[in-house]
Design a protein around this motif. Structure first.
Motif, PDB file in Angstrom:
ATOM      1  N   PHE A  15      64.665   7.487  18.948  1.00 32.29           N
ATOM      2  CA  PHE A  15      63.988   8.486  18.118  1.00 32.29           C
ATOM      3  C   PHE A  15      64.194   9.865  18.703  1.00 32.29           C
ATOM      4  CE2 PHE A  15      60.857   5.480  16.171  1.00 32.29           C
ATOM      5  CZ  PHE A  15      61.112   5.865  14.881  1.00 32.29           C
ATOM      6  N   ALA A  16      64.043  10.888  17.867  1.00 29.02           N
ATOM      7  CA  ALA A  16      63.878  12.235  18.402  1.00 29.02           C
ATOM      8  C   ALA A  16      62.472  12.233  18.955  1.00 29.02           C
ATOM      9  CB  ALA A  16      63.990  13.264  17.282  1.00 29.02           C
ATOM     10  N   SER A  17      62.314  12.075  20.241  1.00 26.82           N
ATOM     11  CA  SER A  17      60.949  11.870  20.721  1.00 26.82           C
ATOM     12  C   SER A  17      60.286  13.200  21.031  1.00 26.82           C
ATOM     13  CB  SER A  17      60.935  10.946  21.935  1.00 26.82           C
ATOM     14  OG  SER A  17      61.734  11.479  22.954  1.00 26.82           O
ATOM     15  N   ARG A  18      59.003  13.214  20.808  1.00 23.37           N
ATOM     16  CA  ARG A  18      58.219  14.425  21.069  1.00 23.37           C
ATOM     17  C   ARG A  18      57.219  14.119  22.155  1.00 23.37           C
ATOM     18  NH1 ARG A  18      58.431  18.050  16.641  1.00 23.37           N
ATOM     19  NH2 ARG A  18      60.223  17.448  15.418  1.00 23.37           N
ATOM     20  N   GLY A  23      50.620  14.974  18.232  1.00 20.99           N
ATOM     21  CA  GLY A  23      50.180  14.596  16.883  1.00 20.99           C
ATOM     22  C   GLY A  23      51.296  13.998  16.032  1.00 20.99           C
ATOM     23  N   PRO A  24      50.914  13.332  14.978  1.00 22.40           N
ATOM     24  CA  PRO A  24      51.915  12.681  14.114  1.00 22.40           C
ATOM     25  C   PRO A  24      52.764  13.723  13.389  1.00 22.40           C
ATOM     26  CG  PRO A  24      49.684  12.244  13.319  1.00 22.40           C
ATOM     27  CD  PRO A  24      49.552  13.085  14.528  1.00 22.40           C
ATOM     28  N   THR A  25      54.000  13.420  13.231  1.00 19.22           N
ATOM     29  CA  THR A  25      54.904  14.313  12.493  1.00 19.22           C
ATOM     30  C   THR A  25      55.652  13.503  11.453  1.00 19.22           C
ATOM     31  OG1 THR A  25      56.773  13.910  13.926  1.00 19.22           O
ATOM     32  CG2 THR A  25      55.281  15.670  14.572  1.00 19.22           C
ATOM     33  N   ALA A  26      56.313  14.183  10.546  1.00 16.58           N
ATOM     34  CA  ALA A  26      57.084  13.456   9.539  1.00 16.58           C
ATOM     35  C   ALA A  26      58.562  13.820   9.629  1.00 16.58           C
ATOM     36  CB  ALA A  26      56.549  13.770   8.153  1.00 16.58           C
ATOM     37  N   ALA A  27      59.012  14.248  10.805  1.00 15.05           N
ATOM     38  CA  ALA A  27      60.413  14.677  10.926  1.00 15.05           C
ATOM     39  C   ALA A  27      61.338  13.475  10.922  1.00 15.05           C
ATOM     40  CB  ALA A  27      60.591  15.457  12.223  1.00 15.05           C
ATOM     41  N   ARG A 324      63.325   2.294  14.232  1.00 20.26           N
ATOM     42  CA  ARG A 324      63.909   3.211  13.273  1.00 20.26           C
ATOM     43  C   ARG A 324      64.829   2.445  12.328  1.00 20.26           C
ATOM     44  NH1 ARG A 324      69.177   4.255  14.350  1.00 20.26           N
ATOM     45  NH2 ARG A 324      69.767   3.896  16.522  1.00 20.26           N
ATOM     46  N   HIS A 325      65.025   3.029  11.169  1.00 21.01           N
ATOM     47  CA  HIS A 325      65.804   2.381  10.121  1.00 21.01           C
ATOM     48  C   HIS A 325      67.285   2.682  10.329  1.00 21.01           C
ATOM     49  CE1 HIS A 325      67.437   1.979   5.925  1.00 21.01           C
ATOM     50  NE2 HIS A 325      66.775   0.850   6.072  1.00 21.01           N
TER      51      HIS A 325
ATOM     52  N   ILE B 169      57.285   5.072   8.427  1.00 20.83           N
ATOM     53  CA  ILE B 169      57.195   4.388   9.718  1.00 20.83           C
ATOM     54  C   ILE B 169      56.108   5.112  10.520  1.00 20.83           C
ATOM     55  CG2 ILE B 169      58.386   3.814  11.872  1.00 20.83           C
ATOM     56  CD1 ILE B 169      61.027   3.944  10.332  1.00 20.83           C
ATOM     57  N   GLU B 178      47.732   6.962  16.382  1.00 21.00           N
ATOM     58  CA  GLU B 178      49.024   7.239  15.760  1.00 21.00           C
ATOM     59  C   GLU B 178      49.628   8.478  16.405  1.00 21.00           C
ATOM     60  OE1 GLU B 178      49.337   7.166  11.366  1.00 21.00           O
ATOM     61  OE2 GLU B 178      50.623   8.931  11.596  1.00 21.00           O
ATOM     62  N   VAL B 179      50.866   8.359  16.886  1.00 20.00           N
ATOM     63  CA  VAL B 179      51.493   9.486  17.591  1.00 20.00           C
ATOM     64  C   VAL B 179      52.740  10.008  16.900  1.00 20.00           C
ATOM     65  CG1 VAL B 179      50.578   8.930  19.866  1.00 20.00           C
ATOM     66  CG2 VAL B 179      52.726   7.897  19.120  1.00 20.00           C
ATOM     67  N   LYS B 180      53.244   9.262  15.946  1.00 18.65           N
ATOM     68  CA  LYS B 180      54.494   9.717  15.331  1.00 18.65           C
ATOM     69  C   LYS B 180      54.633   9.125  13.935  1.00 18.65           C
ATOM     70  CE  LYS B 180      57.761   9.055  18.120  1.00 18.65           C
ATOM     71  NZ  LYS B 180      58.855   9.184  19.088  1.00 18.65           N
ATOM     72  N   ARG B 181      55.261   9.883  13.054  1.00 21.40           N
ATOM     73  CA  ARG B 181      55.611   9.366  11.723  1.00 21.40           C
ATOM     74  C   ARG B 181      57.058   9.671  11.441  1.00 21.40           C
ATOM     75  NH1 ARG B 181      51.219   9.655   6.956  1.00 21.40           N
ATOM     76  NH2 ARG B 181      49.609   8.519   8.091  1.00 21.40           N
ATOM     77  N   ALA B 182      57.711   8.761  10.751  1.00 27.20           N
ATOM     78  CA  ALA B 182      59.094   9.014  10.343  1.00 27.20           C
ATOM     79  C   ALA B 182      59.278   8.432   8.956  1.00 27.20           C
ATOM     80  CB  ALA B 182      60.061   8.377  11.334  1.00 27.20           C
ATOM     81  N   PHE B 184      62.167   6.948   5.956  1.00 28.64           N
ATOM     82  CA  PHE B 184      63.526   6.496   5.656  1.00 28.64           C
ATOM     83  C   PHE B 184      63.638   6.379   4.142  1.00 28.64           C
ATOM     84  CE2 PHE B 184      62.868   2.072   4.349  1.00 28.64           C
ATOM     85  CZ  PHE B 184      61.605   1.799   4.850  1.00 28.64           C
TER      86      PHE B 184
END
Lengths: 362, 342
Positions: A15-18, A23-27, A324-325, B169, B178-182, B184
């Motif tokens: 992943f592009a890890s942060r 906090g959650p991101t949608a990148a 990841r997909h 995801i 929750e720490v990350k969202r992605a 697809f």
């Protein structure tokens, strides 16, 4: 440790890890370019596959083409180098007091032998890998007259280097002790922890972290049980279900990947029983999951006609489990009921679907 | 005719048998019951029309079971069937009562089943329909069936109730935060559903599967030429002896015993329903139906008398022996004669 991709270049990447706590991101994730899977020739079957969970068995002998098995109605179709006479064969179902209606077939690899195990309404049958001889048969207790609930065996896995575990509709887990050769298989334990019919069983395919156990069992209510195998199996933990069926499950490096009837894939940490990832993966019931142990690739197939390839990994900084997909395939107008990798790195996979008289290879 | 058939289908003792726990019928058993039901009024059908009616019914039902968004929705499909039936006999309070009673029994028996149990029911039904690919005109026209007989499975539209639109995801840390969202993307184009269908006696089912396909007049053609039929599996079904046959035959005898064939009163010959455009076309269809798609129908009068029932079991048990095909008119008389000949 983070997971390295298989030897071929260009695959993998995380992943592009942060930094944690941001906090959650949608990148979308940055990743190295992948060589996509492509469709190869299909293998014709004499009969079509039934709509049953995990309805594709694969045996990958080293340096030989894989053998396949899929359940149809009252029989099991075998295809490939391990089939009878080396071609397409149909496993004869021995006569029993009532029709068998098989539910699943799996080639169980033990250190000294490979057995083809078949579960059905009547019980469990174990054959030599080429389906030529039946080695052992265990009959389930079936009531005299049909009861309101079906009785059947379902869920098969080899575990602990010498056991074959089989699930049942009552929720009981049967543990069979298999000798290195011969037919002196014995029922060593009956473990009653599930209250709903067992759907799938998976053994650890990588390295289990301490205390994580090496076997996971799943049931119709979505409950997952984690076990440590041995002379006596020990229940290490139970992840309660929420009523949503878990139809397929894999276990790798202490990560449980579970596929559910609502189309979700969830990753659980085997040691703690905590959820680590949730994916809205499919639009319909998931029927099959498979894992490639060399790379941590995960394959999912569902009634929505889609097959997805995912990459599992552990972030070395945060110790987060990530997914990841990687790839999607749409099998037009087909409800996928079986999907398996055909090599330990996950470079190839095969798919079956309800009413489909072929095995699709990618 | 509608009143007679529906009244027979929802008769108390017939339904009592149906609600008993039992295995899935064999194809022959289902066809026998179906034929019987179709003859509980003064209406008659020739073999070819009966075959076509059965083809239409099986392919339509296969479509409904296959396309159910959730396994539980097969119950909503059933409720749609019942809602339509109630419409047909809305001015016959006695029969309406029978249907409502059945509705209540369905609700009581099935509303409480889990999703896993419904999926098992659905998987078992799908085994029955496996390898059937007869093409139905209105399905082809509406583009829900391909020219190879397989149903179109759309990858767009509302997801089932309880499922999320694919694409998200979510990653959680070891504390469950929750720490990350992605995201697809795939070729699918799904949306969230508006509401769930009702499982009550009255209510909006939301689901359109199971509603009347013929609510406006539509063609009833089916096509069989070029339908690939899996001969190997078909042959196997006829060769492998079904050791449960005895149990099933006893069940059939009890079931059929509750259904009386109606014989036209006085000198009437009732009326004959022809699903083809002319009698000649119907005759031609009977002669040209592919061998592997013939249903090998058994027609036997059944009664409640134990002696006759045992005899019936014996006769049904000899299913592989050639059975006589009665002529077109007055089927009732021929069947009676057949039984009288024992």
């Amino acid at each position: 440790p983070s997971i390295r991709a298989g030897g071929l270049g260009g695959k993998g990447g995380g992943f592009a890890s942060r930094p944690p706590g941001s906090g959650p991101t949608a990148a979308p994730a940055r990743r190295a370019p992948l060589r996509p899977y492509r469709r190869e020739r299909s293998l014709a079957l004499r009969s079509s596959s039934s709509a049953l969970y995990n309805n594709l068995a694969v045996l990958c002998p080293p340096a030989r083409p894989p053998a396949f098995g899929t359940v149809h109605g009252a029989s099991l179709s075998l295809l490939g180098s391990e089939g009878p006479r080396g071609g397409c064969g149909v496993l004869p179902v021995p006569p029993t007091p009532a029709p068998l209606r098989p539910s699943q077939a799996v080639w169980c690899k033990l250190p000294s032998r490979v057995l083809l195990v078949l579960t059905s309404q009547r019980g469990v049958q174990m054959y030599e890998a080429d389906g030529s001889t039946m080695v052992f048969w265990h009959a389930l207790d079936v009531p005299e007259h049909p009861a309101a609930h079906s009785v059947f065996a379902r869920g098969i896995a080899a575990a602990g280097g010498r056991f074959i575990c089989v699930g049942t509709s009552s929720g009981a887990l049967l543990v069979f002790d298999v000798p290195p050769k011969g037919s002196n298989v014995t029922l060593s334990e009956i473990l009653e922890q599930h209250r709903d019919p067992i759907t799938d069983i998976a053994a650890e395919q990588g390295q289990a972290p301490d205390g994580a156990g090496d076997l996971v069992t799943a049931d119709d209510a979505g409950t997952l049980c984690l076990w440590s195998t041995g002379e006596e199996f020990t229940l290490l933990g139970k992840i309660p279900g929420s009523g949503c069926t878990c139809s397929s499950v894999t276990l790798w490096n202490g990560i449980v990947a579970a596929g559910y009837g609502n189309g979700q894939i969830r990753l659980w940490e085997a040691g703690s029983g905590r959820i680590r990832a949730q994916v809205s993966a499919h639009a319909r019931w998931i029927y099959a999951l498979d894992l490639a142990p060399l790379t941590g690739k995960l394959l999912s197939g569902a009634e929505d006609s889609f097959v997805h390839v995912w990459q599992l990994s552990r972030n070395p900084d945060t110790d987060d489990i990530e997914i990841r997909h990687c790839h999607a395939e749409c099998v037009t107008d087909t409800q996928v009921c079986g999907a398996r990798f055909c090599d330990p790195a996950g470079d190839t996979f095969a798919v079956t679907g309800y009413d489909l008289s072929e095995i699709l290879c990618y | 005719v509608m009143n007679d058939i529906i009244s027979a289908m929802f008769k108390k003792n017939f339904l009592e048998e149906l609600f008993k726990p039992q295995d899935l019928y064999s194809k022959k058993a289902l066809r026998t019951v179906y034929d019987r039901l179709a003859h509980t009024s003064i209406m008659r059908l020739n073999q070819a029309s009966m075959d076509k009616l059965y083809d239409l019914m099986t392919m339509a039902f296969k479509y409904q079971v296959l396309l159910c968004p959730r396994p539980r929705d097969i119950l909503l499909v059933t409720f749609n069937h019942l809602d339509a039936i109630k419409d047909f006999i809305s001015d016959s309070p006695a029969i309406l009562n029978q249907v409502d009673e059945t509705f209540r029994q369905l609700i009581e028996t099935y509303n409480c089943l889990s999703d896993g149990e419904f999926q098992l029911i659905r998987q078992t039904l799908l085994i029955f329909f496996q390898d059937m690919h007869i093409r139905v005109s209105i399905f082809l026209k509406d583009k829900v069936q391909n020219s190879n007989g397989r149903f179109v499975l759309p990858i767009s539209g509302p997801v089932p109730w309880g499922t999320e639109v694919p694409g998200l995801i979510r990653i959680f840390n070891h504390k469950g935060v929750e720490v990350k969202r992605a995201k697809f993307t795939t070729a699918g184009n799904y949306i969230t559903p508006q509401r769930e269908g009702s499982f009550e006696l009255y209510g909006d089912r939301v689901l359109k599967l199971g509603t009347n396909m013929y609510s406006v007049t539509r063609p009833v053609e089916t096509h069989m030429s070029g339908t690939s039929k899996n001969l190997a599996s078909q042959a196997k079904e006829n060769i492998v002896p079904n050791p449960l046959a005895k149990e099933e035959l006893n069940f059939l005898a009890r079931l059929l015993g509750g259904l009386d064939i109606q014989k036209p009163a006085g000198g009437e010959t009732g009326f004959r329903l022809n699903l083809f455009t002319t009698d000649e076309e119907e005759e031609h269809a009977a002669q040209t139906r592919p061998e592997e798609l013939s249903y090998k129908v058994i027609n036997i009068e059944a009664t409640q008398e134990p002696g006759r029932r045992a005899e019936l079991s014996r006769i049904l048990g000899e299913m592989e022996v050639a059975e006589p095909r009665p002529g077109s008119a007055g089927k009732g008389e021929d069947l009676l004669a057949l039984m009288d000949g024992l």
